[in-house]
Design an enzyme around this catalytic site. Structure first.
Site, PDB file in Angstrom:
ATOM      1  N   TRP A   1       0.841  -1.206   0.000  1.00 27.31           N
ATOM      2  CA  TRP A   1       0.000   0.000   0.000  1.00 27.31           C
ATOM      3  C   TRP A   1       0.873   1.253   0.000  1.00 27.31           C
ATOM      4  O   TRP A   1       0.527   2.269  -0.593  1.00 27.31           O
ATOM      5  CB  TRP A   1      -0.893  -0.009   1.256  1.00 27.31           C
ATOM      6  CG  TRP A   1      -1.759   1.209   1.383  1.00 27.31           C
ATOM      7  CD1 TRP A   1      -3.021   1.381   0.906  1.00 27.31           C
ATOM      8  CD2 TRP A   1      -1.410   2.445   2.044  1.00 27.31           C
ATOM      9  NE1 TRP A   1      -3.489   2.637   1.224  1.00 27.31           N
ATOM     10  CE2 TRP A   1      -2.530   3.309   1.913  1.00 27.31           C
ATOM     11  CE3 TRP A   1      -0.295   2.903   2.726  1.00 27.31           C
ATOM     12  CZ2 TRP A   1      -2.537   4.600   2.452  1.00 27.31           C
ATOM     13  CZ3 TRP A   1      -0.296   4.189   3.249  1.00 27.31           C
ATOM     14  CH2 TRP A   1      -1.409   5.013   3.105  1.00 27.31           C
ATOM     15  N   HIS A   2       2.032   1.160   0.659  1.00 26.68           N
ATOM     16  CA  HIS A   2       2.885   2.341   0.779  1.00 26.68           C
ATOM     17  C   HIS A   2       3.549   2.738  -0.527  1.00 26.68           C
ATOM     18  O   HIS A   2       3.969   3.888  -0.683  1.00 26.68           O
ATOM     19  CB  HIS A   2       3.956   2.131   1.855  1.00 26.68           C
ATOM     20  CG  HIS A   2       3.408   2.214   3.237  1.00 26.68           C
ATOM     21  ND1 HIS A   2       2.741   1.180   3.829  1.00 26.68           N
ATOM     22  CD2 HIS A   2       3.398   3.224   4.142  1.00 26.68           C
ATOM     23  CE1 HIS A   2       2.352   1.543   5.028  1.00 26.68           C
ATOM     24  NE2 HIS A   2       2.720   2.783   5.249  1.00 26.68           N
ATOM     25  N   GLY A   3       3.672   1.812  -1.440  1.00 25.87           N
ATOM     26  CA  GLY A   3       4.299   2.187  -2.712  1.00 25.87           C
ATOM     27  C   GLY A   3       4.431   0.980  -3.615  1.00 25.87           C
ATOM     28  O   GLY A   3       4.517  -0.165  -3.152  1.00 25.87           O
TER      29      GLY A   3
ATOM     30  N   PHE B   1       2.144   8.170  -1.385  1.00 23.99           N
ATOM     31  CA  PHE B   1       1.488   6.877  -1.200  1.00 23.99           C
ATOM     32  C   PHE B   1       0.041   6.993  -1.581  1.00 23.99           C
ATOM     33  O   PHE B   1      -0.748   6.179  -1.551  1.00 23.99           O
ATOM     34  CB  PHE B   1       1.634   6.397   0.245  1.00 23.99           C
ATOM     35  CG  PHE B   1       3.088   6.371   0.690  1.00 23.99           C
ATOM     36  CD1 PHE B   1       4.097   6.105  -0.232  1.00 23.99           C
ATOM     37  CD2 PHE B   1       3.439   6.634   1.982  1.00 23.99           C
ATOM     38  CE1 PHE B   1       5.433   6.098   0.147  1.00 23.99           C
ATOM     39  CE2 PHE B   1       4.767   6.632   2.377  1.00 23.99           C
ATOM     40  CZ  PHE B   1       5.760   6.369   1.465  1.00 23.99           C
TER      41      PHE B   1
END
Lengths: 394, 526
Positions: free
Chosen positions: B377-379, B526
């Site tokens: 999800w962060h990248g 993000f």
């Protein structure tokens, strides 16, 4: 109870409440006063203890020709961790101990110097400034020359040119020198006095007086001058506000002098393209400055005077410096006379010698001013124009 | 538009007086909030307002349908009209070449219409699930295309290359819209809650649009839950000077975290992590500690600013960070770090996978899957997956060794208990700090270089370490006070003069020591 009794009781009640209301209001005002005093004292102490500031008030007002100028007859001090300097401005707005008549004395050559705080001589006693040293060196070499210092802190090339055209011409200088510092790129965008249209330099706004009226008004107040001359809190707030306003102005003026880039930025979008857009904006800013410098040289030369650009090198470290004029276009650099102290600085540089102040506002030390003056004299000595106008002192 | 920018100050100065005038009328207030939020978001790139509008119009209907409520023709018309209006407005501010977005919207509307026809013809008991699928497909589809498309294509090509099959992997020039992961997750949570019967959606697209695009938290959270925030958009919110003052102080504290701490230590981290090879141990350690401080203060600062702004408008947003670096176990860390995301992952992913209801082995698997996807999800890069895996692995290890329950049992009253608790905190903090290496290093070689420099170099005293300590110490002292007293909002507690002096100190520190230049927030990516 009769209606009269009720009316009397109500009247007494209202009369009783009025002083109470006044007392409450007075108490509130008192609280605000106490809190304001506490806030100011606490903030001033905080700044003095944790973030000491160099107190460098700027006595700059709006000049009648539409750009900024030094406040005539002003006398003020700068206090930094390295120096305490007194400034005296003459009645003509020049940093000098005497006034200059418009009519040039016969046999005397006049050199008009335009620039920002570097050539104005911030952090330098008047005897150590570049202009005073230049005058001394010229006289030592036997030339009768007056060096008139038209510099104003914060000036860019555009304001220098306006001042020359509208004011300094009256003093009939023989040689004109404009300083060049890397900050002039942004200064020229910010002032909005000129813009580039299809590669051609155009006049844009007729005036550039940031906070002009307010500053003129404030500087008349003795209280304001006391605060500006002594408060480190005020200095901190003013410096932050100036940085903020300057950046805002650059962003706004960018739009008017380089609108196509903004449109391209909209078109491209995203952060990857931002770098390219920033590079294009930077180039547009440099092009504008090159064009203004070229215009200045052209105007001065057409007046029959010599034009020189004085380079103020960028300090990297105590012994390392970088050229600031190399950002100007090659064609401009090829066509103007540049006085650069860069080589002299590099030769003189030593770990225990300061050429720029390091704890205050980073201006020249007397040593640097002397080196620049020597460099200027060497260049001026070759000037046919100067030889023609000046008579050697006996 | 960054909260710490002059343009935002101007925006808020113009917006707030109008807000005060209309705030007592829910409809007008929400219209104003929606317009302001779209202006706030569109300042960055007006084209991507269309994505916000797609998510809004689809989830407005999907939540109604998923809850079992009828989605009337009027609601469909409202959704379509809303999307068309936003599309038209955003295209006014975008160059002509972006007309393809309008075509995409038309195609999307047609696809959604077909899907809705299918729903209408389905059996009534199946309809909620089909509405839920519509929301999942739309939000995850947008996310997959704009955030993960190139990552998936490149990863597949790399996978085939392992078997000697060479595939040309064309990478599309896709810009990641700011805040995409935040608002899609928030939209999904509302629809899923409606499907689960935990939230009852109402028939007002204006209220929902204002909730969906609420500018304080649109681009970087907190990822709100509808049952907490949505009712606030359906009623007049009380707002007084005390609340405004309290919101301002919270915003100020967030601004301090962002521009005094995060932005000032960022250059120390950048200097090493932009090219980590052949750096000294001291510099690498200083950079890692600087990044540890930077990412926390950057994101926690944003969350505090968002909460402060929302409070100034009379809204309450959830606490997103609760002193995470004081955690004694990795599980506790995730209960305190980015709380709105970790609780989202727990409620909608971990529990949906079975949670801890299907045996220990399955629980460990679920935990790993949740953390791996949380990392992703962060990248869209493998280093984030590895970072998620690192946190998943240490949580599993703690559970296998029953360390979590052991720590809970250690009494704080004895010296031995205190020592053990402090030891547990130190170990967890070390694990978290080491985990940031995976987060910050984008390639395996960078990761190896950082670890190599960290443990293989020489000479630890470094000027940068002192700089990090200078910024960390005041924050640590404040957080120790917060931890000890349980007062999360430090500027909003204590007698008036103490609060006032503390706020004044923070304000002066921001003015005197705040970094200049308006660095973007890390979590915007993000």
């Amino acid at each position: 109870l009769t209606s009269e009794d009720i009316a009397t009781a109500a009247h007494l009640h209202v009369r009783g409440r009025a002083p109470q209301r006044a007392r409450t209001a007075l108490l509130r005002v008192l609280k605000i006063l106490v809190l304001s005093t506490f806030t100011l004292l606490y903030a001033e102490t905080f700044v003095r203890l944790l973030s000491p500031q160099s107190v460098v008030p700027r006595y700059v007002v709006g000049a009648p020709w539409g750009v900024r100028g030094n406040m005539p007859n002003a006398r003020y001090w700068h206090h930094t961790p390295e120096v305490d300097v007194e400034y005296r401005i003459n009645s003509e707005g020049l940093r000098a101990d005497r006034d200059y008549p418009f009519l040039k004395p016969k046999g005397t050559c006049r050199i008009a110097v335009f620039g920002d705080s570097f050539t104005m001589g911030y952090e330098l006693d008047i005897h150590d400034t570049f202009t005073t040293r230049l005058e001394q060196l010229l006289r030592e070499r036997g030339w009768r020359a007056d060096v008139l210092n038209f510099s104003v802190s914060g000036f860019g090339t555009a304001e220098m040119l306006r001042t020359y055209e509208a004011y300094a011409r009256k003093f009939d200088p023989d040689v004109v020198m404009f300083s060049w510092h890397y900050s002039d790129v942004d200064d020229n965008v910010r002032s909005g006095l000129y813009r580039l249209h299809a590669g051609t330099l155009e006049n844009a706004n007729p005036t550039y007086l940031p906070g002009g009226k307010a500053q003129n008004y404030l500087l008349r107040s003795r209280l304001y001058r006391f605060v500006a001359d002594n408060s480190q809190l005020y200095t901190l707030l003013r410096d932050r506000a100036v940085v903020f306003t300057k950046q805002m102005l650059v962003n706004l003026r960018q739009e008017s002098h380089a609108p196509n880039i903004a449109a391209e930025a909209d078109d491209a979008g995203g952060r990857d393209e931002d770098e390219e857009v920033r590079a294009a904006q930077k180039q547009a800013n440099l092009d504008l400055s090159s064009a203004v410098v070229a215009r200045a040289a052209q105007v001065v030369t057409m007046d029959g005077r010599d034009f020189y650009l004085i380079e103020i090198p960028t300090r990297i470290s105590r012994i390392k410096f970088r050229s600031s004029v190399d950002v100007l276009s090659a064609s401009v650099r090829a066509n103007i006379n540049i006085i650069s102290p860069l080589a002299a600085f590099e030769n003189a540089a030593q770990p225990d010698l300061k050429l720029y102040y390091e704890l205050g506002h980073g201006h020249f030390t007397p040593a640097a001013a002397q080196l620049l003056a020597q460099e200027a004299v060497e260049t001026l000595a070759r000037s046919a124009h100067l030889s023609a106008c000046a008579s050697p002192l006996r | 538009m960054l909260f710490n920018s002059s343009i935002f100050a101007l925006f808020f100065a113009l917006f707030f007086p109008i807000y005060l005038i209309v705030r007592r009328n829910v409809f007008r207030r929400n219209i104003l909030l929606t317009i302001a939020s779209y202006a706030f978001y569109g300042w960055w790139d007006a084209r991507f307002l269309i994505l916000v509008a797609i998510s809004t119009s689809v989830d407005y209907m999907a939540a109604l349908g998923a809850s079992g409520k009828p989605v009337r023709s009027l609601d469909r018309l409202k959704s379509g009209a809303y999307l068309a209006a936003v599309t038209a407005a955003s295209l006014v501010f975008a160059p002509l070449r972006n007309l393809w977005l309008a075509l995409l919207v038309v195609a999307g509307i047609l696809a959604a219409t077909v899907w809705m026809k299918l729903i209408d013809h389905a059996a009534p008991e199946r309809r909620p699930r089909l509405w839920l699928y519509l929301s999942l497909c739309t939000n995850l589809g947008i996310l997959a295309f704009f955030k993960y498309c190139n990552f998936f294509v490149a990863s597949f090509a790399a996978l085939f290359a392992l078997f000697g099959i060479k595939i040309d992997s064309p990478t599309l020039s896709i810009i990641l819209p700011v805040g995409l992961s935040f608002y899609t997750f928030q939209a999904l949570s509302r629809t899923i809650d409606s499907y689960r019967g935990q939230f009852e959606p109402k028939y007002s697209i204006v209220n929902y649009a204002a909730y969906h695009a609420f500018f304080p938290q649109l681009v970087a959270g907190p990822i709100e839950r509808a049952r907490h925030l949505m009712p606030q958009f359906e009623a007049v919110r009380s707002l007084d000077a005390r609340m405004f003052y309290s919101g301002t102080l919270l915003f100020l504290w967030g601004l301090y975290q962002k521009i005094v701490i995060a932005d000032n230590v960022a250059p120390i981290a950048d200097a090493v992590f932009s090219a980590p090879a052949a750096k000294a141990s001291a510099a690498t350690l200083a950079a890692l500690l600087a990044f540890t401080l930077q990412i926390y203060c950057d994101f926690c600062g944003y969350s505090n600013m968002a909460r402060g702004l929302a409070r100034c408008l009379g809204f309450d947003l959830i606490v997103n960070f609760n002193l995470p670096y004081f955690s004694r176990t990795p599980s506790e860390f995730w209960r305190r770090w980015h709380i709105s995301l970790s609780s989202w992952l727990r409620d909608y992913l971990y529990i949906s996978l079975g949670g801890n209801r299907k045996g220990q082995t399955r629980m460990y698997g679920n935990l790993m899957i949740t953390m791996l996807l949380g990392g992703l999800w962060h990248g869209a890069a493998w280093n984030f997956v590895i970072w998620g895996g690192w946190h998943g692995a240490i949580q599993v290890l703690y559970r296998v060794l029953r360390i979590d329950s052991l720590i809970e049992r250690w009494p704080l009253r004895t010296a031995r208990g205190v020592a053990l608790q402090v030891g547990a905190w130190a170990v967890t903090l070390t694990l978290v700090v080491l985990g940031w290496v995976f987060f910050v290093a984008h390639t395996t070689s960078d990761t190896l270089a950082i670890f190599g420099n960290l443990f293989g170099g020489s000479g630890y005293p470094a000027h940068e370490l002192w700089t990090v300590a200078e910024y960390a110490t005041p924050l640590a002292l404040v957080e120790i006070y917060q931890r000890g007293t349980g007062k999360v909002e430090v500027l909003n507690s204590g007698p008036f003069l103490v609060r006032y002096t503390a706020a004044l100190t923070v304000l002066l520190t921001i003015i005197a020591f705040g970094a200049r230049g308006g660095r973007e927030f890390i979590y915007f990516d993000f």
